[in-house]
Design a protein around this motif. Structure first.
Motif, PDB file in Angstrom:
ATOM      1  N   ALA A 216       0.812  -1.216   0.000  1.00  0.00           N
ATOM      2  CA  ALA A 216       0.000   0.000   0.000  1.00  0.00           C
ATOM      3  C   ALA A 216       0.846   1.267   0.000  1.00  0.00           C
ATOM      4  CB  ALA A 216      -0.926   0.008   1.211  1.00  0.00           C
ATOM      5  N   SER A 217       2.165   1.116   0.173  1.00  0.00           N
ATOM      6  CA  SER A 217       3.021   2.297   0.241  1.00  0.00           C
ATOM      7  C   SER A 217       4.452   1.909  -0.113  1.00  0.00           C
ATOM      8  CB  SER A 217       2.974   2.909   1.647  1.00  0.00           C
ATOM      9  OG  SER A 217       3.659   4.142   1.676  1.00  0.00           O
ATOM     10  N   TYR A 218       4.874   2.319  -1.316  1.00  0.00           N
ATOM     11  CA  TYR A 218       6.224   2.014  -1.772  1.00  0.00           C
ATOM     12  C   TYR A 218       6.693   3.081  -2.742  1.00  0.00           C
ATOM     13  CZ  TYR A 218       3.649  -0.069  -5.752  1.00  0.00           C
ATOM     14  OH  TYR A 218       2.823  -0.290  -6.809  1.00  0.00           O
ATOM     15  N   VAL A 219       7.956   2.972  -3.149  1.00  0.00           N
ATOM     16  CA  VAL A 219       8.523   3.908  -4.111  1.00  0.00           C
ATOM     17  C   VAL A 219       8.250   3.405  -5.519  1.00  0.00           C
ATOM     18  CG1 VAL A 219      10.628   5.007  -4.964  1.00  0.00           C
ATOM     19  CG2 VAL A 219      10.321   4.648  -2.505  1.00  0.00           C
ATOM     20  N   ASN A 220       7.477   4.153  -6.271  1.00  0.00           N
ATOM     21  CA  ASN A 220       7.177   3.817  -7.659  1.00  0.00           C
ATOM     22  C   ASN A 220       8.125   4.636  -8.541  1.00  0.00           C
ATOM     23  OD1 ASN A 220       5.940   2.943 -10.022  1.00  0.00           O
ATOM     24  ND2 ASN A 220       4.373   4.535  -9.949  1.00  0.00           N
ATOM     25  N   GLY A 221       9.347   4.133  -8.678  1.00  0.00           N
ATOM     26  CA  GLY A 221      10.369   4.858  -9.418  1.00  0.00           C
ATOM     27  C   GLY A 221      11.749   4.480  -8.923  1.00  0.00           C
ATOM     28  N   LYS A 222      12.709   5.367  -9.105  1.00  0.00           N
ATOM     29  CA  LYS A 222      14.103   5.067  -8.794  1.00  0.00           C
ATOM     30  C   LYS A 222      14.456   5.518  -7.386  1.00  0.00           C
ATOM     31  CE  LYS A 222      15.348   5.777 -13.650  1.00  0.00           C
ATOM     32  NZ  LYS A 222      16.030   6.695 -14.597  1.00  0.00           N
ATOM     33  N   LEU A 223      15.037   4.583  -6.643  1.00  0.00           N
ATOM     34  CA  LEU A 223      15.510   4.861  -5.290  1.00  0.00           C
ATOM     35  C   LEU A 223      16.989   4.523  -5.226  1.00  0.00           C
ATOM     36  CD1 LEU A 223      14.995   5.559  -2.288  1.00  0.00           C
ATOM     37  CD2 LEU A 223      14.360   3.154  -1.944  1.00  0.00           C
ATOM     38  N   ARG A 224      17.808   5.503  -4.858  1.00  0.00           N
ATOM     39  CA  ARG A 224      19.244   5.294  -4.764  1.00  0.00           C
ATOM     40  C   ARG A 224      19.698   5.350  -3.310  1.00  0.00           C
ATOM     41  NH1 ARG A 224      21.993   8.889  -9.681  1.00  0.00           N
ATOM     42  NH2 ARG A 224      20.874   7.866 -11.412  1.00  0.00           N
ATOM     43  N   PRO A 235      16.993  -2.910   2.784  1.00  0.00           N
ATOM     44  CA  PRO A 235      15.933  -3.346   1.873  1.00  0.00           C
ATOM     45  C   PRO A 235      15.311  -2.160   1.160  1.00  0.00           C
ATOM     46  CG  PRO A 235      15.147  -3.375   4.130  1.00  0.00           C
ATOM     47  CD  PRO A 235      16.615  -3.059   4.200  1.00  0.00           C
ATOM     48  N   PHE A 236      14.966  -2.337  -0.113  1.00  0.00           N
ATOM     49  CA  PHE A 236      14.369  -1.273  -0.909  1.00  0.00           C
ATOM     50  C   PHE A 236      12.878  -1.533  -1.100  1.00  0.00           C
ATOM     51  CE2 PHE A 236      18.124   0.772  -1.265  1.00  0.00           C
ATOM     52  CZ  PHE A 236      18.424   1.449  -2.425  1.00  0.00           C
ATOM     53  N   PRO A 237      11.998  -0.679  -0.555  1.00  0.00           N
ATOM     54  CA  PRO A 237      10.550  -0.846  -0.733  1.00  0.00           C
ATOM     55  C   PRO A 237      10.086  -0.231  -2.054  1.00  0.00           C
ATOM     56  CG  PRO A 237      10.975   0.971   0.723  1.00  0.00           C
ATOM     57  CD  PRO A 237      12.324   0.420   0.336  1.00  0.00           C
ATOM     58  N   VAL A 238      10.380  -0.896  -3.164  1.00  0.00           N
ATOM     59  CA  VAL A 238      10.020  -0.369  -4.468  1.00  0.00           C
ATOM     60  C   VAL A 238       9.007  -1.287  -5.134  1.00  0.00           C
ATOM     61  CG1 VAL A 238      12.229   0.813  -4.791  1.00  0.00           C
ATOM     62  CG2 VAL A 238      11.983  -1.553  -5.572  1.00  0.00           C
ATOM     63  N   GLY A 239       8.314  -0.750  -6.144  1.00  0.00           N
ATOM     64  CA  GLY A 239       7.327  -1.539  -6.848  1.00  0.00           C
ATOM     65  C   GLY A 239       6.902  -0.845  -8.116  1.00  0.00           C
ATOM     66  N   LYS A 240       5.943  -1.471  -8.829  1.00  0.00           N
ATOM     67  CA  LYS A 240       5.433  -0.904 -10.060  1.00  0.00           C
ATOM     68  C   LYS A 240       4.092  -1.539 -10.386  1.00  0.00           C
ATOM     69  CE  LYS A 240       6.827   0.219 -14.798  1.00  0.00           C
ATOM     70  NZ  LYS A 240       7.882   0.077 -15.825  1.00  0.00           N
TER      71      LYS A 240
END
Length: 244
Positions: A216-224, A235-240
């Motif tokens: 329900a809450s993540y980074v939709n894009g690039k995380l550095r 850990p990287f909370p990313v998604g698409k």
């Protein structure tokens, strides 16, 4: 007393509510009208708002003067209002009550700096429901994207930097530009949508941490993550497209 060669004094004033009546400088009394908190009637202001007043409502295009440091609390930028902080000026969010010192329902443009007072690490909370244009830095307890009727927007440019960013808006936050986070990125509710050519960077040496993160809450894009060789795994909370 002047016996020891120094002069001290105390100045007291009644806490008032203020609202803007025209575009202008924050420090110009003509920009404002005021009233006692229990009154229903505003009158032309005889002074500018200051830290310790009851509440301040910005309804027009208001700016700080250049080379100014202004302490502020209990302020709301209404949907049609804007507040601009020039590159040579600072806004100090002074914590004296629970809640947010500054609520952005309209537009906040930060070319200078916002700090928490008396301590940037634990004082100062800024709520964003509208638009934040950031070319400077916001070093306070937290910047929080709060629930609203639309996605909040952050337009980052230059050396844009935030100490802690919390996402707590079901409709999310749209980030245009590159943004540095130096303390924490907290993902509670809603997506952090980042334009295709941009990114968020967790800056090394400042102990940045990731909090929360879910479907329900993540980074939709690039995380550095700018890291040292001795850094712990992160850990990287990313998604698409709904995949986390």
């Amino acid at each position: 007393s002047t016996a020891a060669g120094w002069l001290a004094g105390i100045t007291c004033q009644t806490a008032l509510q203020f609202r803007s009546v025209q575009n202008g400088l924050f420090t110009d009394a003509n920009t404002w009208e005021s009233k006692l908190p229990a009154s229903a009637i505003y009158s032309p202001a005889t002074r500018r708002p200051s830290k310790g007043d009851d509440s301040i409502f910005i309804r027009h295009a208001i700016a700080l003067s250049a080379n100014t440091t202004l302490p502020l609390d209990q302020t709301v930028i209404e949907p049609a209002g804007t507040l601009t902080i020039p590159a040579t000026s600072n806004l100090s969010l002074f914590t004296d009550n629970p809640g947010y010192e500054l609520v952005v329902d309209g537009t906040l443009t930060v070319n200078g700096n916002i700090f928490g007072s008396p301590s940037s690490s634990v004082n100062g909370k800024l709520a964003v429901a509208g638009t934040l244009n950031l070319a400077g830095q916001i070093i306070i307890d937290s910047v929080v994207a709060i629930p609203s009727a639309a996605s909040a927007v952050i337009n980052a440019s230059g050396a844009a930097k935030i100490s802690k960013l919390q996402i707590n808006n079901l409709l999310g936050v749209n980030l245009n530009g590159n943004l540095d986070i130096i303390n924490a990125l907290d993902l509670q509710n809603g997506l952090l949508n980042i334009a295709a050519s941009n990114y968020i960077r967790l800056v090394a040496g400042q102990s940045p941490v990731l909090q929360g993160g879910s479907a329900a809450s993540y980074v939709n894009g690039k995380l550095r993550w700018q890291s040292f060789i001795t850094s712990d795994p992160l850990p990287f909370p990313v998604g698409k497209v709904g995949k986390f």
